[in-house]
Design a protein around this motif. Structure first.
Motif, PDB file in Angstrom:
ATOM      1  N   VAL A   7      26.946  19.524  16.267  1.00  0.00           N
ATOM      2  CA  VAL A   7      26.110  18.369  16.604  1.00  0.00           C
ATOM      3  C   VAL A   7      26.794  17.513  17.666  1.00  0.00           C
ATOM      4  N   VAL A 124      19.208  15.603  10.249  1.00  0.00           N
ATOM      5  CA  VAL A 124      19.632  16.973  10.536  1.00  0.00           C
ATOM      6  C   VAL A 124      19.437  17.756   9.243  1.00  0.00           C
ATOM      7  N   VAL A 134      18.850  17.517  16.790  1.00  0.00           N
ATOM      8  CA  VAL A 134      19.652  16.715  17.721  1.00  0.00           C
ATOM      9  C   VAL A 134      18.903  16.529  19.031  1.00  0.00           C
TER      10      VAL A 134
END
Length: 542
Positions: A7, A124, A134
């Motif tokens: 991420v 997420v 993201v």
């Protein structure tokens, strides 16, 4: 590689160049991923400071910034900064760990917290969806100008992630801004063609449209005013009349009140910008141009609302307007040159043997600070003085975090603005109350080796409360404090410091600034008077 690290890398690939935060176990791998992806990470001392730094950096750089915080308590500490950024429509991604177990000490309803202060919230969900989640968060921040909380559950963070999926990720670019409808362009052109005294009131949404607005103003004879959040937009323009609203100089207020047409370009036209409506005559035709239809008429009744980009709309209207003088004349041009700045208006110095008049202080600071400057201003009773008296080179030279009206954001604001404009001389203007709230970030200034001038307007009180309540006979013991030796405290952090009680004390400040600061310099300015009657005059224009 785990999801948390992926991420962070993805955010950097999508366009985050600068991230801020406080690292804990819940955002450790995420932060390292940001750095691995190429983002520079700035460690703050408090999550609130980190978020405000990121907010200011995004405003002054035009980029999407990121914040990395621990779950639960870390996010709680960041909430005020998130609220400020969200209410200002700052493009910001705040990434936090999340404890989904209700029995965890770190568990809070993070989705509800974000939405409560105006931010959006994206979860997420899994390793499989991580990149799309993201991407959605970053796209919303960049293209919708939103502050987005990206929640990363602890169990999802630990899931394995296929590193090959990160290959080929590229920066997410902003979309073209919406073009105003042709009928609206013609309607505004017709209004400006007939206008005898037009004024452009330009807010945050016009910060990239200086050239187009100046060109249109020249054709229709408009004067150019700025909202405080766009201060500096028209620096150097002979028809610029300064900041509109509570901080307007008397001539600025007079000219806006005398306008027959006011066009708000990317301005909310809120109570602060219009001095609670007092700057707008009932006879004034009011037009508002904004990117969002929901903003039109939200704070003031308007005669014409246009959805469109400020620059593109101004350019289209200019093609239809024949040149005429409008509000402009040689005599008025001379008056603007003589009177439009606050420091051009004389004041009776209210200083004492123990304290300096804040107007005298601010005007002297304007002389001694290099012109190529970036100024961050905190909230509080003092805030009018640096805003009214310190000039800036352009709209990226001034950062004013006031949407949430929280004190304590000024020092972090100045840090973020300084990092966004590293070629400029950084200045933080704070009240003593807000400065003491955020003083932990003084260590951040020292650690980052920022040659910052930090001016504390020190009346050892929460001055607004003293001003509003004491005249009514109410005791003010709860909002007045012993005078703290802020200069001594600042030296303990590794700063240089000077205590100022009179204009002569500023000679030492001027000498140090002229020589070039090799460490932050804190000015503990003991300012005169709680009543701030001169600020009241500035606010009301009675």
């Amino acid at each position: 590689m785990n999801v948390a690290q992926a991420v962070g890398i993805a955010l950097a690939r999508f366009g985050v160049r600068k991230a801020f935060g406080v690292v804990g176990s819940g955002n450790f791998h995420l932060t390292n991923g940001l750095i691995q992806g190429g983002a520079e990470f700035v460690a703050a001392r408090h999550e609130g400071g980190a978020t405000t730094m990121a907010d200011a950096y995004a405003r002054c750089s035009g980029e999407v910034a990121a914040v990395s915080v621990h779950q639960g308590c870390g996010l709680g500490n960041a909430t005020t900064g998130i609220g400020e950024a969200a209410k200002s429509r700052t493009p910001l991604v705040v990434v936090t760990g999340e404890a989904t177990d209700p029995l965890s000490n770190f568990h809070i309803d993070q989705d509800a917290l974000a939405r409560a202060v105006g931010a959006s919230s994206i979860l997420v969900r899994s390793a499989k969806t991580a990149l799309s989640d993201v991407r959605r968060a970053f796209t919303q921040a960049r293209r919708d100008r939103r502050t987005v909380l990206l929640r990363l559950p602890l169990e999802v963070q630990a899931e394995p992630f296929d590193e090959g999926l990160l290959e080929g990720l590229t920066a997410i670019e902003p979309l073209p801004q919406p073009r105003a409808a042709e009928a609206d362009v013609k309607a505004l052109a017709s209004i400006l063609q007939r206008a005898e005294r037009p004024v452009f009131l330009c807010g945050r949404g016009s910060r990239k449209a200086r050239a187009e607005l100046v060109a249109l103003a020249e054709r229709c004879g408009a004067l150019l005013a700025e909202g405080a959040v766009a201060k500096g937009l028209f620096t150097g323009e002979p028809w610029a009349i300064g900041v509109s609203g509570g901080f307007s100089a008397p001539l600025t207020a007079e000219l806006i009140q005398g306008a027959d047409v006011v066009v708000g370009w990317g301005s909310a036209l809120n109570d602060w910008t219009t001095a609670h409506g007092r700057l707008l005559s009932p006879e004034t035709k009011l037009v508002q141009v904004d990117l969002e239809s929901a903003a039109l008429g939200r704070n003031r009744p308007i005669d014409l609302g246009i959805v469109g980009d400020a620059g593109g709309t101004a350019r289209a209207v200019a093609d239809l307007v024949e040149v005429h003088n409008g509000y402009r004349s040689d005599d008025l041009k001379d008056r603007i040159a003589r009177e439009a700045r606050w420091r051009d208006n004389e004041h009776d110095d209210a200083g004492t043997a123990e304290a300096i008049d804040p107007r005298t202080l601010s005007a002297a600071l304007d002389d001694l600070i290099p012109a190529n400057r970036v100024v961050g201003v905190d909230s509080g009773n003092f805030m009018g003085y640096p805003t009214m008296y310190l000039d800036v080179p352009d709209e990226n030279g001034f950062c004013f975090t006031q949407a949430f009206q929280s004190i304590g954001l000024g020092l972090a604001t100045a840090i973020g603005a300084a990092l966004a404009q590293p070629d400029r001389f950084p200045v933080a203007a704070c009240g003593d109350g807000g400065f003491l709230m955020s003083i932990a970030e003084l260590e951040t200034v020292v650690r980052l080796k920022l040659p910052m001038l930090i001016v504390v307007y020190n009346d050892h009180a929460y001055g607004a409360e003293v001003y509003f309540f004491e005249p009514g006979g109410h005791p003010a013991d709860t909002v007045t404090f012993p005078d703290t030796d802020i200069a001594a405290v600042a030296r303990g952090y590794g700063c240089d410091a000077v205590t100022v009680r009179a204009k002569e004390d500023l000679d030492e400040v001027a000498t140090r600034v002229a020589a070039g600061l090799d460490r932050p310099l804190v000015v503990d300015a003991k300012i005169a008077g709680f009543s701030a009657w001169w600020l009241q005059a500035a606010m009301t224009h009675h």
